[in-house]
Scaffold this active site. Structure first.
Site, short mmCIF file in Angstrom:
data_model
loop_
_atom_site.label_atom_id
_atom_site.label_comp_id
_atom_site.label_asym_id
_atom_site.label_seq_id
_atom_site.Cartn_x
_atom_site.Cartn_y
_atom_site.Cartn_z
N PRO A 115 58.37 -7.64 -28.25
CG PRO A 115 56.47 -8.96 -27.87
CD PRO A 115 56.96 -7.78 -28.66
CD GLU B 171 46.81 -10.20 -32.59
OE1 GLU B 171 46.82 -9.12 -33.21
OE2 GLU B 171 45.78 -10.84 -32.33
NE ARG C 233 66.62 11.08 -17.26
CZ ARG C 233 67.79 10.70 -16.76
NH1 ARG C 233 68.53 9.78 -17.37
NH2 ARG C 233 68.25 11.22 -15.64
CG ASP D 297 69.58 9.60 -12.61
OD1 ASP D 297 69.33 10.15 -11.54
OD2 ASP D 297 69.27 10.04 -13.72
#
Ligand code: 5OB
Length: 225
Positions: free
Chosen positions: A86, A113, A151, A166
């Protein structure tokens, strides 16, 4: 491309990376994907992968030794070592495009953690986050990154054009799509899409894409004056 995933939860990665395009990419030898259990690089009887944080505090921190052993056994001189965390740089389509040029990715998944910072300082080339929310561990985040990268590899998408058109590649969200039936529960497909006028259809789609972007993702329009 070769991809090695190092995780405490190999089963969390296995199923999503064994279906659909990911399955075909592996069958067609476009990607050589291997999912490894970090515990296989522990040395002690309990297969310990984490320990209490120095300085005190909640939770457990992932130990450096098994992670260094894993990466050092998997890497070659053209490997890019990615840590899912994160605290990483936000993963974007731009980063997916760049990673699709690499020959070998080693993706390390931490638990939430944290991880001994010597891994970040001395082993990892790139720290990636998939967005601003909490996950229990990095395995699902790694699946997201790998799906987005694979992809883009030549030969994975049927239609080479579809990667280009896209959402995000174009910088705007796509407009709405419809299929048969032309009328469903009294709701009609917009007339323009049935008109056969390709110029009008293209203009309508562009306009709808802008409208949707303004409503759902105004941040995508901001730097564009
Ligand atoms: N949350 N990206 C957003 C992430 C994340 C959590 C992770 C890894 C990447 O591990 C706990």
């Amino acid at each position: 491309m070769k991809i090695d995933i190092v995780t405490l939860f190999p089963e969390m990665c296995r199923a999503p990376l064994s279906e659909s395009m990911m399955k075909r990419a592996q069958e067609n030898a476009i990607v050589d994907l291997r999912i490894h259990n970090l515990r296989d690089w522990t040395q002690d009887r309990h297969r310990t992968v984490d320990d209490a944080p120095f300085g005190g505090g909640q939770g457990m921190v992932m130990k450096p030794e098994p992670i260094f052993a894993a990466v050092e056994s998997l890497r070659s001189d053209h490997s890019k070592v990615i840590l899912m965390t994160p605290q990483g740089k936000r993963f974007t389509q731009q980063i997916a495009t760049e990673l699709a040029q690499d020959r070998h990715l080693i993706v390390i998944c931490g638990h939430y953690e944290g991880i001994d910072h010597r891994v970040v300082e001395h082993l990892v080339d790139l720290e990636l986050s998939i967005g601003d929310y909490v996950l229990t561990n990095g395995a699902i985040a790694a699946v997201v990154v790998i799906d987005a990268v694979v992809r883009l590899l030549p030969g994975v998408l049927g239609d080479a054009q579809s990667a280009q058109d896209d959402s995000f590649s174009a910088g705007l969200l796509e407009g709405p799509q419809y299929t048969r039936p032309a009328e469903f529960r009294d709701w009609k497909v917009p007339d323009v899409l049935l008109s056969g006028n390709h110029a009008e259809i293209a203009a309508w789609r562009k306009e709808q894409g802008v409208k949707r972007t303004r409503e759902n993702r105004p941040d995508l329009l901001e730097d564009k004056s």
